[in-house]
Design a protein around this motif. Structure first.
Motif: not given
Length: 261
Positions: A149-156
């Motif tokens: 897992x390289x990373x991720x985004x969180x958005x509404x």
């Protein structure tokens, strides 16, 4: 002979559950349902009243300890089954967790990545992945071909975006509209804006993964509102309604030898 297995996903809005013939990937689905979080206490005497008792259960929770305990009360009231919950770790079931603090990664995100990797490997050779969860919030995860897992985004999600606009902008109390290329009314403008904001974030992550890994990622989408987003996505996204449940089955199978030993 395997005994039934209960999988539970407690999100920000609803508790989703599924009963399978056993705790392994591909197990036949015997029953499933969902309850809004305000109605968890209905489960034991309602949807679960006639279910065969599972031999084991595994779940993931993002809604907090209070709701987890309420679910556990229903499980122990109805079934002779110890509640078990996934906590994100440094790595499990083919996923290596690259989060700065691995245990702080949302369990639903971790489990969905496990389910997506298992699905990807069942379709062909290893590839990088982008995994999108469309719910109350939206997450966009990047995983390399080895399972890191390289990373991720969180958005509404859509609902949060619309409520934010309604609370911060005069006169924007309008019904949900349609997604249009060129919206000509406020309802369509709001719905289209939110949809394309999410689609744009996902497209940017696909570009990042493609550049970083030097390969075209396999792209998966899941979550209660995934079907609304799918038509607006660029690229080839596979919509998998049961991705979190699939991940719970994979993890339950991977843990079985350790549990037996």
């Amino acid at each position: 002979m395997s005994s039934p297995f209960l999988a539970i996903d407690i999100g920000n809005t609803r508790l989703k559950w599924a009963l399978y013939e056993g705790a392994f990937p591909g197990a036949a689905l015997q029953a499933h349902g969902a309850e809004f979080l305000d109605h968890i206490e209905r489960l034991a005497d309602g949807p679960w009243a006639e279910l065969p008792a599972p031999g084991s259960m595994l779940g993931c929770v993002v809604a907090g300890d209070t709701l987890r305990r309420r679910a556990e009360e229903q499980i122990t009231e109805r079934f002779d089954c110890a509640p078990r919950w996934v906590v994100s770790s440094a790595g499990e079931a083919g996923i290596v967790n690259g989060y700065d603090h691995p245990t702080r990664l949302g369990a639903d995100r971790f489990v969905a990545m496990v389910g997506a990797r298992h699905r990807m490997l069942s379709q062909g050779p290893e590839r990088p992945m982008v995994v999108v969860l469309i719910g109350t919030a939206v997450t966009v995860e990047a995983i390399d071909a080895s399972g890191k897992f390289l990373g991720g985004l969180i958005l509404p999600g859509h609902g949060i975006m619309l409520r934010a606009l309604e609370s911060g902008t005069a006169g924007l109390h309008v019904p949900t509209g349609e997604v249009r290329e060129f919206p000509t009314n406020t309802s369509d403008a709001l719905t289209s804006g939110g949809t394309y904001a999410i689609a744009g974030a996902v497209e940017r992550m696909v570009q990042h993964v493609r550049s970083h890994c030097g390969a075209e990622p396999a792209c998966f989408m899941t979550g209660g509102a995934g079907w609304k987003m799918a038509p607006a996505m660029n690229g080839d996204f596979e919509l998998v309604e049961s991705l979190i449940m699939d991940g719970l089955l994979v993890i339950a199978k991977a843990r079985a030898p350790a549990a037996a030993g």
